[in-house]
Design an enzyme around this catalytic site. Structure first.
Site, PDB file in Angstrom:
ATOM      1  N   CYS A 296      -7.389  -0.820  22.707  1.00 29.83           N
ATOM      2  CA  CYS A 296      -8.112   0.402  22.480  1.00 29.83           C
ATOM      3  C   CYS A 296      -7.954   0.685  20.778  1.00 29.83           C
ATOM      4  O   CYS A 296      -8.269  -0.385  20.039  1.00 29.83           O
ATOM      5  CB  CYS A 296      -7.773   1.463  23.219  1.00 29.83           C
ATOM      6  N   ALA A 297      -7.615   1.821  20.623  1.00 32.89           N
ATOM      7  CA  ALA A 297      -7.323   2.245  18.993  1.00 32.89           C
ATOM      8  C   ALA A 297      -6.487   1.430  18.303  1.00 32.89           C
ATOM      9  O   ALA A 297      -6.721   1.121  17.187  1.00 32.89           O
ATOM     10  CB  ALA A 297      -7.354   3.673  18.911  1.00 32.89           C
TER      11      ALA A 297
END
Length: 560
Positions: A296-297
Protein backbone atom coordinates in the site's frame (compact mmCIF):
# COMPACT_ATOMS: atom_id res chain seq x y z
CA UNK A 1 -4.52 -24.01 -14.68
CA UNK A 2 -7.89 -22.77 -15.87
CA UNK A 3 -8.86 -21.44 -19.24
CA UNK A 4 -8.79 -17.71 -19.87
CA UNK A 5 -11.73 -15.86 -18.32
CA UNK A 6 -14.80 -15.21 -20.36
CA UNK A 7 -15.23 -11.67 -21.56
CA UNK A 8 -18.37 -11.28 -19.52
CA UNK A 9 -16.44 -12.02 -16.33
CA UNK A 10 -14.35 -8.85 -16.42
CA UNK A 11 -14.01 -7.78 -12.76
CA UNK A 12 -15.28 -4.31 -12.00
CA UNK A 13 -13.20 -2.27 -9.54
CA UNK A 14 -15.03 -1.06 -6.45
CA UNK A 15 -17.43 1.79 -7.10
CA UNK A 16 -17.33 3.71 -3.85
CA UNK A 17 -14.49 3.30 -1.40
CA UNK A 18 -10.86 4.00 -2.25
CA UNK A 19 -7.68 5.25 -0.68
CA UNK A 20 -8.23 8.84 -1.81
CA UNK A 21 -11.64 8.98 -0.12
CA UNK A 22 -10.20 7.82 3.19
CA UNK A 23 -7.18 10.13 3.08
CA UNK A 24 -9.29 13.16 2.15
CA UNK A 25 -12.33 12.32 4.24
CA UNK A 26 -15.98 12.62 3.32
CA UNK A 27 -17.84 15.52 4.87
CA UNK A 28 -21.44 15.13 5.96
CA UNK A 29 -22.31 18.50 4.50
CA UNK A 30 -21.24 17.29 1.05
CA UNK A 31 -23.71 14.41 1.30
CA UNK A 32 -26.42 16.75 2.56
CA UNK A 33 -25.68 19.13 -0.30
CA UNK A 34 -26.14 16.25 -2.75
CA UNK A 35 -29.45 15.27 -1.18
CA UNK A 36 -30.64 18.90 -1.31
CA UNK A 37 -29.71 19.22 -4.97
CA UNK A 38 -31.51 15.95 -5.76
CA UNK A 39 -34.60 17.17 -3.92
CA UNK A 40 -34.45 20.49 -5.80
CA UNK A 41 -34.14 18.63 -9.10
CA UNK A 42 -37.22 16.60 -8.20
CA UNK A 43 -39.22 19.75 -7.47
CA UNK A 44 -38.11 21.34 -10.74
CA UNK A 45 -39.19 18.25 -12.66
CA UNK A 46 -42.54 17.28 -11.12
CA UNK A 47 -43.69 15.20 -14.10
CA UNK A 48 -40.55 13.04 -13.94
CA UNK A 49 -40.96 12.59 -10.17
CA UNK A 50 -44.71 11.88 -10.42
CA UNK A 51 -44.11 9.25 -13.10
CA UNK A 52 -41.73 7.33 -10.84
CA UNK A 53 -43.97 7.83 -7.80
CA UNK A 54 -46.82 6.22 -9.74
CA UNK A 55 -44.56 3.36 -10.79
CA UNK A 56 -43.57 2.83 -7.16
CA UNK A 57 -47.21 2.95 -6.07
CA UNK A 58 -48.13 0.40 -8.71
CA UNK A 59 -45.32 -1.92 -7.59
CA UNK A 60 -46.28 -1.58 -3.93
CA UNK A 61 -49.87 -2.50 -4.81
CA UNK A 62 -48.67 -5.67 -6.54
CA UNK A 63 -46.41 -6.41 -3.55
CA UNK A 64 -49.41 -6.17 -1.19
CA UNK A 65 -51.16 -8.75 -3.36
CA UNK A 66 -48.24 -11.11 -2.76
CA UNK A 67 -46.26 -10.79 -6.00
CA UNK A 68 -42.48 -11.24 -5.90
CA UNK A 69 -41.18 -8.53 -8.21
CA UNK A 70 -37.50 -8.41 -7.32
CA UNK A 71 -35.20 -11.36 -6.61
CA UNK A 72 -32.85 -10.92 -3.67
CA UNK A 73 -29.11 -11.03 -4.16
CA UNK A 74 -27.96 -14.50 -2.99
CA UNK A 75 -24.77 -12.91 -1.66
CA UNK A 76 -26.70 -10.44 0.52
CA UNK A 77 -26.52 -12.03 3.96
CA UNK A 78 -28.96 -9.52 5.45
CA UNK A 79 -31.86 -11.49 3.99
CA UNK A 80 -30.44 -15.02 4.12
CA UNK A 81 -32.90 -16.17 6.78
CA UNK A 82 -35.75 -18.16 5.08
CA UNK A 83 -38.33 -16.10 6.98
CA UNK A 84 -37.76 -13.23 4.54
CA UNK A 85 -39.07 -15.44 1.74
CA UNK A 86 -41.60 -17.69 3.48
CA UNK A 87 -43.43 -15.39 5.88
CA UNK A 88 -46.04 -13.20 4.10
CA UNK A 89 -45.35 -10.15 6.28
CA UNK A 90 -41.58 -10.34 5.86
CA UNK A 91 -41.67 -11.16 2.15
CA UNK A 92 -43.91 -8.15 1.51
CA UNK A 93 -41.75 -5.80 3.60
CA UNK A 94 -38.65 -7.02 1.76
CA UNK A 95 -40.28 -6.59 -1.65
CA UNK A 96 -41.48 -3.09 -0.67
CA UNK A 97 -37.91 -2.19 0.34
CA UNK A 98 -36.46 -3.56 -2.91
CA UNK A 99 -39.14 -1.75 -4.95
CA UNK A 100 -38.26 1.54 -3.28
CA UNK A 101 -34.57 0.89 -3.87
CA UNK A 102 -35.02 0.01 -7.55
CA UNK A 103 -37.31 2.95 -8.21
CA UNK A 104 -34.93 5.48 -6.62
CA UNK A 105 -32.11 4.16 -8.82
CA UNK A 106 -34.38 4.36 -11.88
CA UNK A 107 -35.41 7.93 -10.97
CA UNK A 108 -31.76 8.96 -10.80
CA UNK A 109 -30.77 7.12 -14.00
CA UNK A 110 -33.61 8.66 -16.01
CA UNK A 111 -33.17 12.18 -14.68
CA UNK A 112 -31.53 14.90 -16.76
CA UNK A 113 -28.86 15.59 -14.14
CA UNK A 114 -25.32 15.57 -15.50
CA UNK A 115 -23.34 12.31 -15.11
CA UNK A 116 -21.33 13.54 -12.12
CA UNK A 117 -24.45 14.62 -10.24
CA UNK A 118 -26.11 11.29 -11.02
CA UNK A 119 -23.07 9.42 -9.67
CA UNK A 120 -23.08 11.51 -6.49
CA UNK A 121 -26.83 10.91 -6.09
CA UNK A 122 -26.39 7.14 -6.45
CA UNK A 123 -23.66 7.20 -3.83
CA UNK A 124 -25.67 9.23 -1.30
CA UNK A 125 -28.85 7.20 -1.79
CA UNK A 126 -26.93 3.93 -1.51
CA UNK A 127 -25.90 4.99 2.01
CA UNK A 128 -29.48 5.98 2.80
CA UNK A 129 -30.97 2.79 1.37
CA UNK A 130 -28.56 0.64 3.39
CA UNK A 131 -29.47 2.53 6.56
CA UNK A 132 -33.25 2.06 6.19
CA UNK A 133 -33.05 -1.66 5.43
CA UNK A 134 -35.76 -3.64 7.30
CA UNK A 135 -33.01 -5.94 8.56
CA UNK A 136 -31.71 -3.09 10.75
CA UNK A 137 -34.72 -3.14 13.11
CA UNK A 138 -35.84 -5.31 16.00
CA UNK A 139 -38.37 -6.84 13.60
CA UNK A 140 -35.47 -8.66 11.96
CA UNK A 141 -36.53 -12.34 12.30
CA UNK A 142 -33.11 -13.27 13.66
CA UNK A 143 -33.44 -10.62 16.36
CA UNK A 144 -36.95 -11.77 17.31
CA UNK A 145 -35.85 -15.40 17.55
CA UNK A 146 -32.88 -14.44 19.72
CA UNK A 147 -35.12 -12.26 21.88
CA UNK A 148 -37.52 -15.13 22.63
CA UNK A 149 -34.80 -17.77 22.98
CA UNK A 150 -32.84 -15.63 25.46
CA UNK A 151 -35.86 -14.53 27.46
CA UNK A 152 -35.15 -10.89 26.64
CA UNK A 153 -31.50 -10.90 27.72
CA UNK A 154 -30.29 -10.37 24.14
CA UNK A 155 -31.98 -6.95 24.16
CA UNK A 156 -30.29 -6.03 27.44
CA UNK A 157 -26.90 -7.12 26.12
CA UNK A 158 -27.47 -5.25 22.88
CA UNK A 159 -28.29 -2.01 24.69
CA UNK A 160 -25.20 -2.50 26.86
CA UNK A 161 -23.03 -2.96 23.75
CA UNK A 162 -24.54 0.14 22.15
CA UNK A 163 -23.90 2.31 25.21
CA UNK A 164 -20.32 1.04 25.45
CA UNK A 165 -19.70 1.82 21.78
CA UNK A 166 -21.20 5.30 22.14
CA UNK A 167 -18.81 5.99 25.01
CA UNK A 168 -15.68 4.21 23.84
CA UNK A 169 -15.83 3.49 20.08
CA UNK A 170 -16.96 6.76 18.50
CA UNK A 171 -20.53 5.46 18.26
CA UNK A 172 -19.74 2.70 15.75
CA UNK A 173 -20.38 -0.99 16.48
CA UNK A 174 -17.21 -2.92 17.26
CA UNK A 175 -15.98 -5.27 14.56
CA UNK A 176 -14.07 -7.60 16.86
CA UNK A 177 -13.64 -8.43 20.52
CA UNK A 178 -10.97 -5.97 21.75
CA UNK A 179 -9.36 -8.34 24.28
CA UNK A 180 -9.39 -11.49 22.13
CA UNK A 181 -5.79 -11.04 20.97
CA UNK A 182 -2.53 -9.66 22.28
CA UNK A 183 0.36 -8.57 20.10
CA UNK A 184 3.45 -10.58 20.96
CA UNK A 185 1.47 -13.43 22.54
CA UNK A 186 -1.30 -14.49 20.15
CA UNK A 187 -0.28 -12.29 17.19
CA UNK A 188 3.17 -11.39 15.81
CA UNK A 189 4.87 -14.32 17.56
CA UNK A 190 7.63 -15.21 15.08
CA UNK A 191 11.00 -15.17 16.94
CA UNK A 192 13.19 -12.21 16.16
CA UNK A 193 14.70 -9.07 17.63
CA UNK A 194 14.83 -5.32 17.17
CA UNK A 195 18.32 -4.70 15.79
CA UNK A 196 17.99 -0.98 15.08
CA UNK A 197 15.81 1.82 16.37
CA UNK A 198 15.57 5.50 15.59
CA UNK A 199 12.88 8.10 16.20
CA UNK A 200 10.74 6.88 13.29
CA UNK A 201 11.11 3.11 13.18
CA UNK A 202 12.25 -0.12 14.70
CA UNK A 203 13.96 -2.62 12.40
CA UNK A 204 13.16 -6.23 13.27
CA UNK A 205 15.32 -9.14 12.10
CA UNK A 206 13.75 -12.60 12.32
CA UNK A 207 15.47 -15.86 13.21
CA UNK A 208 15.99 -18.15 10.25
CA UNK A 209 13.80 -21.24 9.88
CA UNK A 210 15.80 -23.07 7.20
CA UNK A 211 19.09 -24.96 7.01
CA UNK A 212 20.41 -22.65 4.31
CA UNK A 213 19.63 -19.04 3.55
CA UNK A 214 20.01 -16.75 0.57
CA UNK A 215 22.62 -14.02 0.70
CA UNK A 216 20.45 -11.02 -0.17
CA UNK A 217 17.92 -10.09 2.53
CA UNK A 218 14.28 -9.11 2.14
CA UNK A 219 13.21 -5.82 3.74
CA UNK A 220 9.43 -5.46 4.17
CA UNK A 221 8.12 -1.88 4.32
CA UNK A 222 4.53 -1.84 5.66
CA UNK A 223 2.16 1.09 5.12
CA UNK A 224 2.48 4.00 7.50
CA UNK A 225 -1.30 3.80 7.99
CA UNK A 226 -1.27 0.34 9.62
CA UNK A 227 0.92 -1.70 11.91
CA UNK A 228 3.40 -4.17 10.47
CA UNK A 229 2.10 -7.42 11.95
CA UNK A 230 -0.37 -8.05 9.13
CA UNK A 231 2.64 -9.91 7.70
CA UNK A 232 2.90 -12.03 10.87
CA UNK A 233 -0.57 -12.65 12.29
CA UNK A 234 -0.50 -16.37 13.13
CA UNK A 235 1.76 -19.25 12.05
CA UNK A 236 -0.87 -20.53 9.58
CA UNK A 237 -1.01 -17.28 7.59
CA UNK A 238 2.31 -15.60 8.44
CA UNK A 239 4.03 -14.28 5.33
CA UNK A 240 7.17 -13.77 7.41
CA UNK A 241 7.32 -17.44 8.39
CA UNK A 242 6.65 -18.54 4.82
CA UNK A 243 9.66 -16.52 3.63
CA UNK A 244 11.87 -17.71 6.51
CA UNK A 245 11.06 -21.38 5.96
CA UNK A 246 12.05 -21.01 2.30
CA UNK A 247 15.51 -19.65 2.94
CA UNK A 248 15.00 -15.88 2.89
CA UNK A 249 16.56 -13.53 5.42
CA UNK A 250 13.69 -11.32 6.56
CA UNK A 251 13.74 -7.85 8.05
CA UNK A 252 10.66 -5.71 8.62
CA UNK A 253 10.08 -2.09 9.57
CA UNK A 254 7.81 -1.28 12.50
CA UNK A 255 6.80 2.36 12.13
CA UNK A 256 6.37 4.48 15.21
CA UNK A 257 2.80 5.61 15.84
CA UNK A 258 3.29 9.40 15.55
CA UNK A 259 1.78 12.08 17.75
CA UNK A 260 1.64 15.87 17.55
CA UNK A 261 5.42 16.13 18.17
CA UNK A 262 6.00 14.46 14.80
CA UNK A 263 3.75 16.66 12.66
CA UNK A 264 6.63 17.53 10.27
CA UNK A 265 7.34 13.94 9.23
CA UNK A 266 6.61 13.85 5.52
CA UNK A 267 7.25 11.42 2.67
CA UNK A 268 10.90 12.50 2.47
CA UNK A 269 11.33 11.70 6.17
CA UNK A 270 9.97 8.20 5.65
CA UNK A 271 12.12 7.65 2.55
CA UNK A 272 15.25 8.67 4.47
CA UNK A 273 14.30 6.36 7.34
CA UNK A 274 13.70 3.46 4.92
CA UNK A 275 17.07 4.05 3.29
CA UNK A 276 18.73 3.96 6.71
CA UNK A 277 16.95 0.68 7.53
CA UNK A 278 18.06 -0.77 4.19
CA UNK A 279 21.68 0.12 4.93
CA UNK A 280 21.43 -1.58 8.33
CA UNK A 281 20.18 -4.74 6.56
CA UNK A 282 23.21 -4.59 4.27
CA UNK A 283 25.58 -4.08 7.19
CA UNK A 284 24.18 -6.99 9.22
CA UNK A 285 24.01 -9.49 6.34
CA UNK A 286 27.10 -8.35 4.45
CA UNK A 287 25.05 -8.16 1.23
CA UNK A 288 25.49 -5.36 -1.26
CA UNK A 289 21.88 -5.54 -2.40
CA UNK A 290 18.53 -5.76 -0.66
CA UNK A 291 15.17 -7.01 -1.95
CA UNK A 292 12.47 -4.48 -1.11
CA UNK A 293 8.80 -5.23 -0.50
CA UNK A 294 6.27 -2.44 0.06
CA UNK A 295 2.55 -2.72 0.79
CA UNK A 296 0.00 0.00 0.00
CA UNK A 297 1.61 3.33 1.03
CA UNK A 298 4.78 1.36 1.75
CA UNK A 299 4.92 0.59 -1.97
CA UNK A 300 4.88 4.28 -2.79
CA UNK A 301 7.65 4.75 -0.20
CA UNK A 302 9.96 2.16 -1.76
CA UNK A 303 9.24 3.54 -5.26
CA UNK A 304 10.20 7.03 -4.10
CA UNK A 305 13.29 5.59 -2.41
CA UNK A 306 14.40 3.87 -5.61
CA UNK A 307 13.84 7.07 -7.59
CA UNK A 308 15.94 8.91 -5.02
CA UNK A 309 18.70 6.27 -5.21
CA UNK A 310 18.62 6.37 -9.00
CA UNK A 311 19.12 10.13 -8.94
CA UNK A 312 22.12 9.57 -6.64
CA UNK A 313 23.37 6.72 -8.88
CA UNK A 314 23.07 4.26 -6.02
CA UNK A 315 20.21 2.10 -7.34
CA UNK A 316 22.54 -0.91 -7.45
CA UNK A 317 21.83 -1.36 -3.72
CA UNK A 318 18.35 -2.69 -4.62
CA UNK A 319 18.12 -6.22 -6.04
CA UNK A 320 14.35 -6.27 -6.67
CA UNK A 321 11.12 -4.59 -5.62
CA UNK A 322 7.77 -6.17 -4.75
CA UNK A 323 4.67 -3.95 -4.66
CA UNK A 324 1.57 -5.18 -2.85
CA UNK A 325 -1.73 -3.37 -3.63
CA UNK A 326 0.30 -0.18 -4.12
CA UNK A 327 -0.79 2.94 -5.99
CA UNK A 328 1.80 4.86 -7.99
CA UNK A 329 -0.77 6.09 -10.50
CA UNK A 330 -3.34 7.81 -8.29
CA UNK A 331 -6.09 8.31 -10.87
CA UNK A 332 -9.21 6.64 -9.45
CA UNK A 333 -12.65 7.17 -10.91
CA UNK A 334 -15.49 6.60 -8.44
CA UNK A 335 -18.51 8.53 -7.15
CA UNK A 336 -16.73 9.20 -3.86
CA UNK A 337 -13.97 11.14 -5.62
CA UNK A 338 -16.62 13.44 -7.11
CA UNK A 339 -17.06 14.93 -3.63
CA UNK A 340 -13.38 15.93 -3.60
CA UNK A 341 -12.44 19.35 -4.92
CA UNK A 342 -9.81 21.98 -4.20
CA UNK A 343 -11.72 23.28 -1.20
CA UNK A 344 -12.13 19.78 0.27
CA UNK A 345 -8.42 19.01 -0.11
CA UNK A 346 -7.35 22.27 1.50
CA UNK A 347 -9.82 21.77 4.34
CA UNK A 348 -8.43 18.27 4.97
CA UNK A 349 -4.88 19.63 5.04
CA UNK A 350 -5.85 22.43 7.37
CA UNK A 351 -7.56 20.07 9.81
CA UNK A 352 -4.57 17.75 10.10
CA UNK A 353 -2.04 20.58 10.44
CA UNK A 354 -4.13 22.14 13.20
CA UNK A 355 -4.20 18.82 15.06
CA UNK A 356 -0.67 17.80 14.06
CA UNK A 357 -1.92 14.37 12.99
CA UNK A 358 -4.65 12.55 11.13
CA UNK A 359 -6.15 10.16 13.66
CA UNK A 360 -6.43 6.57 12.46
CA UNK A 361 -9.91 6.39 13.96
CA UNK A 362 -11.02 9.08 11.51
CA UNK A 363 -9.70 6.95 8.66
CA UNK A 364 -11.48 3.90 10.03
CA UNK A 365 -14.74 5.82 10.32
CA UNK A 366 -14.59 6.92 6.68
CA UNK A 367 -13.80 3.38 5.54
CA UNK A 368 -16.70 2.06 7.57
CA UNK A 369 -19.25 4.49 6.13
CA UNK A 370 -18.04 3.85 2.60
CA UNK A 371 -18.91 0.12 2.99
CA UNK A 372 -21.70 0.29 5.56
CA UNK A 373 -23.29 -3.12 4.94
CA UNK A 374 -20.01 -4.93 5.52
CA UNK A 375 -18.46 -2.70 8.18
CA UNK A 376 -21.38 -1.19 10.09
CA UNK A 377 -24.80 -2.78 9.64
CA UNK A 378 -23.57 -6.38 9.89
CA UNK A 379 -22.14 -5.59 13.31
CA UNK A 380 -25.13 -3.41 14.23
CA UNK A 381 -27.32 -6.47 13.81
CA UNK A 382 -24.93 -8.87 15.54
CA UNK A 383 -23.93 -6.66 18.48
CA UNK A 384 -27.13 -4.71 19.16
CA UNK A 385 -30.11 -6.59 17.75
CA UNK A 386 -28.82 -10.08 18.58
CA UNK A 387 -26.87 -8.98 21.66
CA UNK A 388 -23.85 -11.06 20.67
CA UNK A 389 -20.17 -10.33 21.04
CA UNK A 390 -18.39 -9.48 17.77
CA UNK A 391 -16.28 -12.32 16.37
CA UNK A 392 -12.67 -12.89 17.40
CA UNK A 393 -10.99 -12.42 14.02
CA UNK A 394 -7.27 -11.65 13.78
CA UNK A 395 -7.48 -9.56 10.60
CA UNK A 396 -10.26 -7.39 12.04
CA UNK A 397 -8.29 -6.97 15.27
CA UNK A 398 -5.31 -5.74 13.24
CA UNK A 399 -7.58 -3.51 11.16
CA UNK A 400 -8.91 -1.87 14.32
CA UNK A 401 -5.44 -1.43 15.84
CA UNK A 402 -5.36 2.08 14.40
CA UNK A 403 -2.36 4.32 13.84
CA UNK A 404 -2.02 8.02 13.15
CA UNK A 405 -0.52 9.90 10.22
CA UNK A 406 1.69 12.95 10.80
CA UNK A 407 0.26 16.11 9.26
CA UNK A 408 3.11 16.53 6.76
CA UNK A 409 2.72 12.99 5.36
CA UNK A 410 -1.04 13.48 5.19
CA UNK A 411 -0.44 16.65 3.16
CA UNK A 412 1.98 14.79 0.87
CA UNK A 413 -0.60 12.06 0.26
CA UNK A 414 -3.29 14.64 -0.51
CA UNK A 415 -0.95 16.25 -3.05
CA UNK A 416 -0.21 12.80 -4.47
CA UNK A 417 -3.90 12.22 -5.20
CA UNK A 418 -4.39 15.77 -6.43
CA UNK A 419 -1.47 15.97 -8.88
CA UNK A 420 -0.68 12.29 -9.66
CA UNK A 421 3.02 13.26 -9.75
CA UNK A 422 4.63 9.87 -10.42
CA UNK A 423 3.01 9.61 -13.85
CA UNK A 424 5.47 12.11 -15.32
CA UNK A 425 9.24 12.55 -14.82
CA UNK A 426 10.17 14.99 -12.09
CA UNK A 427 6.58 15.38 -10.92
CA UNK A 428 7.53 14.29 -7.41
CA UNK A 429 10.57 15.52 -5.52
CA UNK A 430 11.81 13.50 -2.55
CA UNK A 431 14.79 14.35 -0.35
CA UNK A 432 15.69 17.11 -2.79
CA UNK A 433 15.80 14.84 -5.85
CA UNK A 434 13.24 14.61 -8.70
CA UNK A 435 11.78 11.14 -9.28
CA UNK A 436 11.55 9.43 -12.67
CA UNK A 437 10.18 5.91 -12.28
CA UNK A 438 10.99 4.95 -15.87
CA UNK A 439 14.66 5.20 -14.92
CA UNK A 440 14.12 2.79 -12.02
CA UNK A 441 15.25 -0.33 -13.86
CA UNK A 442 14.93 -2.72 -10.90
CA UNK A 443 12.96 -5.90 -11.59
CA UNK A 444 9.50 -5.62 -10.03
CA UNK A 445 6.68 -7.96 -8.97
CA UNK A 446 3.30 -6.27 -8.44
CA UNK A 447 0.22 -7.77 -6.78
CA UNK A 448 -3.31 -6.38 -6.92
CA UNK A 449 -6.59 -7.62 -5.40
CA UNK A 450 -9.48 -8.34 -7.76
CA UNK A 451 -12.05 -7.11 -5.20
CA UNK A 452 -9.89 -4.37 -3.71
CA UNK A 453 -12.00 -1.42 -2.57
CA UNK A 454 -9.07 0.74 -1.46
CA UNK A 455 -6.53 0.48 -4.28
CA UNK A 456 -8.57 -0.73 -7.29
CA UNK A 457 -6.77 -3.36 -9.32
CA UNK A 458 -6.80 -1.43 -12.59
CA UNK A 459 -5.04 1.50 -10.91
CA UNK A 460 -2.44 -0.88 -9.47
CA UNK A 461 -1.99 -2.33 -12.96
CA UNK A 462 -1.40 1.15 -14.42
CA UNK A 463 1.05 1.79 -11.59
CA UNK A 464 3.08 -1.24 -12.70
CA UNK A 465 3.41 0.25 -16.18
CA UNK A 466 5.12 3.34 -14.75
CA UNK A 467 8.14 1.31 -13.66
CA UNK A 468 11.21 0.56 -15.72
CA UNK A 469 12.99 -2.79 -15.69
CA UNK A 470 11.45 -6.25 -15.97
CA UNK A 471 7.88 -6.11 -14.66
CA UNK A 472 5.51 -8.84 -13.52
CA UNK A 473 1.89 -8.28 -12.51
CA UNK A 474 -0.37 -10.73 -10.68
CA UNK A 475 -4.06 -10.22 -9.93
CA UNK A 476 -4.90 -12.10 -6.74
CA UNK A 477 -8.37 -13.13 -5.62
CA UNK A 478 -10.02 -11.34 -2.66
CA UNK A 479 -9.68 -7.75 -1.44
CA UNK A 480 -7.13 -5.27 -0.17
CA UNK A 481 -5.83 -7.18 2.85
CA UNK A 482 -6.76 -10.76 2.11
CA UNK A 483 -5.25 -10.66 -1.36
CA UNK A 484 -1.93 -10.20 0.48
CA UNK A 485 -2.70 -12.62 3.30
CA UNK A 486 -3.34 -15.50 0.92
CA UNK A 487 -1.14 -18.47 1.88
CA UNK A 488 -0.79 -21.63 -0.22
CA UNK A 489 -2.91 -23.57 2.29
CA UNK A 490 -5.92 -21.41 1.40
CA UNK A 491 -8.18 -23.67 -0.70
CA UNK A 492 -9.85 -20.63 -2.30
CA UNK A 493 -6.59 -19.03 -3.41
CA UNK A 494 -6.20 -18.26 -7.11
CA UNK A 495 -4.75 -15.54 -9.28
CA UNK A 496 -4.74 -14.20 -12.81
CA UNK A 497 -1.55 -13.60 -14.77
CA UNK A 498 -0.34 -12.89 -18.29
CA UNK A 499 3.31 -12.30 -19.20
CA UNK A 500 2.35 -9.62 -21.73
CA UNK A 501 1.53 -6.26 -20.13
CA UNK A 502 -0.56 -4.21 -22.53
CA UNK A 503 -1.45 -0.57 -21.98
CA UNK A 504 -5.09 -1.45 -21.26
CA UNK A 505 -5.96 -3.40 -18.08
CA UNK A 506 -9.00 -4.90 -19.80
CA UNK A 507 -6.98 -6.20 -22.73
CA UNK A 508 -4.48 -7.69 -20.30
CA UNK A 509 -7.26 -9.39 -18.35
CA UNK A 510 -8.82 -10.98 -21.44
CA UNK A 511 -5.44 -12.43 -22.44
CA UNK A 512 -4.63 -13.66 -18.93
CA UNK A 513 -4.91 -17.15 -17.47
CA UNK A 514 -6.55 -18.14 -14.20
CA UNK A 515 -4.22 -20.18 -11.99
CA UNK A 516 -5.34 -22.14 -8.93
CA UNK A 517 -3.21 -21.51 -5.88
CA UNK A 518 -1.59 -18.62 -4.07
CA UNK A 519 0.59 -15.95 -5.67
CA UNK A 520 3.04 -16.59 -2.82
CA UNK A 521 4.34 -19.65 -4.70
CA UNK A 522 5.39 -17.95 -7.98
CA UNK A 523 6.64 -14.93 -6.03
CA UNK A 524 8.90 -17.21 -3.97
CA UNK A 525 10.54 -18.64 -7.11
CA UNK A 526 10.88 -15.12 -8.51
CA UNK A 527 12.48 -13.67 -5.36
CA UNK A 528 14.81 -16.64 -4.83
CA UNK A 529 16.25 -16.08 -8.31
CA UNK A 530 17.12 -12.53 -7.20
CA UNK A 531 18.44 -13.33 -3.74
CA UNK A 532 21.94 -14.50 -4.58
CA UNK A 533 23.74 -17.66 -3.53
CA UNK A 534 22.75 -19.88 -0.63
CA UNK A 535 25.01 -20.40 2.38
CA UNK A 536 24.82 -22.01 5.79
CA UNK A 537 22.29 -20.35 8.05
CA UNK A 538 23.54 -17.95 10.69
CA UNK A 539 21.32 -18.22 13.75
CA UNK A 540 22.64 -15.09 15.42
CA UNK A 541 20.76 -11.82 15.00
CA UNK A 542 22.35 -8.44 14.42
CA UNK A 543 26.09 -7.87 14.66
CA UNK A 544 28.57 -5.97 16.81
CA UNK A 545 27.41 -2.60 15.50
CA UNK A 546 23.72 -3.47 15.59
CA UNK A 547 23.17 -5.86 18.50
CA UNK A 548 19.69 -7.19 19.37
CA UNK A 549 17.94 -4.71 21.64
CA UNK A 550 14.71 -6.52 22.56
CA UNK A 551 12.60 -9.39 21.32
CA UNK A 552 10.20 -8.98 18.44
CA UNK A 553 7.65 -7.46 17.96
CA UNK A 554 9.35 -4.56 19.75
CA UNK A 555 8.04 -1.46 21.47
CA UNK A 556 6.64 0.80 18.74
CA UNK A 557 3.96 -1.69 17.66
CA UNK A 558 2.40 -1.54 21.13
CA UNK A 559 1.99 2.24 21.15
CA UNK A 560 -1.65 3.29 20.72
Amino acid sequence: MRDKPAKGSMPTPANFINAQSAITGLRGRDLLSTLRSVAAHGLRNPIHSARHALRLGSQLGRVLLGETLHPTNPNDQRFADPTWQLNPFYSRSLQAYLSWQKQVCSWIDESDMNPDDRARAHFAFALLNDAVSPSNTLLNPLALKELFNSGGSSLVRGISHMVDDLLHNDGLPRQTTPHAFEVGKSLATTPGAVVFRNEMLELIQYKSMSEKQYAKPLLIVPPQINKFYIFDLSPSNSFVQYALKNGLQVFIISWRNPDVRHREWGLSSYVEATEEAMNVCRAITGAREVNLMGACAGGMTIAALQGHLQAKRQLRRVASATYLVSLLDSQIDSPATLFIDEQTLEAAKRRSYQKGILDGRDLARVFAWMRPNDLIWTYFINNYLLGKEPPAFDILYWNNDCTRLPAALHGDLLDFFKHNPLTHPGGLEVCGTPIDLQKVTVDSFSVAGINDHITPWDAVYRSTLLLGGERRFVLSNSGHVQSILNPPNNPKANYVESPKLSSDPRAWYYDAKHVDGSWWTPWLSWIQERSGAQHETLMTLGNANYPPQEAAPGTYVRVR
